[in-house]
Design an enzyme around this catalytic site. Sequence first.
Site, PDB file in Angstrom:
ATOM      1  CG  ASN A  16      -7.903  -4.576   0.546  1.00 28.20           C
ATOM      2  OD1 ASN A  16      -7.190  -3.591   0.656  1.00 28.20           O
ATOM      3  ND2 ASN A  16      -7.452  -5.802   0.694  1.00 28.20           N
TER       4      ASN A  16
ATOM      5  CG  HIS B 177      -1.950  -1.091   1.187  1.00 29.68           C
ATOM      6  ND1 HIS B 177      -3.154  -1.004   0.521  1.00 29.68           N
ATOM      7  CD2 HIS B 177      -1.917  -2.324   1.726  1.00 29.68           C
ATOM      8  CE1 HIS B 177      -3.818  -2.139   0.656  1.00 29.68           C
ATOM      9  NE2 HIS B 177      -3.094  -2.964   1.377  1.00 29.68           N
TER      10      HIS B 177
ATOM     11  CE1 TYR C 249      -2.217  -5.014   8.333  1.00 28.88           C
ATOM     12  CE2 TYR C 249      -2.461  -2.751   7.637  1.00 28.88           C
ATOM     13  CZ  TYR C 249      -2.579  -4.092   7.383  1.00 28.88           C
ATOM     14  OH  TYR C 249      -3.025  -4.525   6.165  1.00 28.88           O
TER      15      TYR C 249
END
Length: 503
Positions: A129, A56, A339
């Site tokens: 997404n 990303h 993350y």
Amino acid sequence: MADDKKKLTTNFGKPVEDDQNTVTAGSTGPALIQDIHLLEKLAHFDRERIPERVVHAKGAGAHGYFEVTEDVTKYTKAKFLSKVGKRTDLFIRFSTVGGEKGSADAERDPRGFAIKFYTEDGNYDLVGNNTPVFFIRDPLKFPDFIHTQKRNPGTNLKDADMFWDFLSLTPESIHQVTVLFSDRGTPKTFRHMNGYSSHTFKWYNNKGKYFWVQYHFKTEQGIQNLTRDEATRLKGEDPDHATRDLYDAIERGEFPSWKLEMQIMTPEQAAKYRFDPFDITKVWFHGDVAPITIGRMVLNRNSANYFAEVEQAAFSPANFVPGIAASPDKLLQGRLFSYHDTHRHRLGPNYHLIPVNRPKAATVDNYQRDGSMQVDGNFGGSPNYYPNSFGGPQPNPDASDPAFGVSGEVARQPYAHPNDDFFQAGELYRRVMTDSDRDHLIGNITTHLCNAQKRIQLRQAAIFYKADAEYGHRIAEGLRLDIKEVERLAAMSQEERTKATAQ
Ligand code: NDP
């Protein structure tokens, strides 16, 4: 008048007398180390780039709000969802996945759809997404999968062999592959696509009753996609077309919006569902679990500075608020770790202090201290240990999410429910797509898959055949493969097929 002008200074506030001429010994002489303004300017420039996101990397963002339109208090006690009409500020970042930071917006790729809600109970991040499913369902496979979508380690080129080798050896990917190679894999802009949680999450109410939920943000601009030819052209003519479109639309006051639909299951329904409801390679059929509209998201403000807000924005699926929690979806469980970890690497251990990442409607109070780039008061002289008897913050048992039972053996094991990896991809092909969708799908796949080795083409064609016989036939035809061979491979187990198509 000179005094009305903004004054140029060093980073430490000293006025700079000249920003055009380096200090030298004589007009033609060497530069001097005493030119601290030059040194600071070059040294800072040398450090302008932070590590690019490993996935990303290319993205665009905007500010906006979420408004509740339906009472959902029987499902969740999340405060930002507690009242019809309630608005919560948010920041969103859209992105492509596999490309580098300078790659084209029109690449065939899933699009990231990451939202940070600044709620009064802390930041809630929904990191989804534009596709309702994913290629794999176990986090152990994630780094391998992403390697195949990026560049060959030897040539540094995108590599159709790597791409299709992995997918054809991982048949659970077929549903997402079918979505990705439909024209939804090249959305016209970020405004013209839906956003999905993809994962299942847990919602729980004030009484401790819990539900499994999936989020669907449906675009109010309407779904619009690029054809393969349009995408190819745009990649050359305007590689930033979606970034530009989002920015310009907001500047024009044409604020993009999405309505939020939820699919909600009780634990009893989930236990009896026809497949594992936590398997991210599958959707919950709308006929089984009807979506209900509960809110609306509007984007109404561009960021003032791209690096400060969009590049430094850091989302994590582990950022929950009371009323919302994780599900046992294994891929989600891996993401709960990954993350925060990647942001600590990319932005540093105190990345939560960066303004775009800081809670705006909640106060942070805990015993974590210090670390590089600690840039607020670091909690002054208040106690840095717990328990303490000096008035430090206390845990709040109300913030716990309801327990749920698990049983079984500790082992490496696949999803327990009987799985059919092919049915939903087949349903998408047969039942949902129009004739023209199917034509585009076949063209999009064959023009990409034709670049892989023949044996990999055969293995992947067999996977398409297993989803739907016509689908497999048309791919085989497009690639001029022997259809009898494709059918023979499709009839084999995955293990046999792997052996039969080995190098
Ligand atoms: P429905 O038949 O009720 O609806 C079909 C869904 O497919 C709609 O949500 C539509 O989205 C979406 N869709 C249309 N074209 C594409 C495409 N090229 N790629 C991805 N999605 C597309 O759905 P069912 O629940 O009966 O499921 C049938 C199949 O639909 C599934 O196997 C799955 O592949 C697909 N699907 C299902 C979703 C779900 O959550 N149940 C979500 C998305 C896809 P829209 O209304 O926005 O046009």
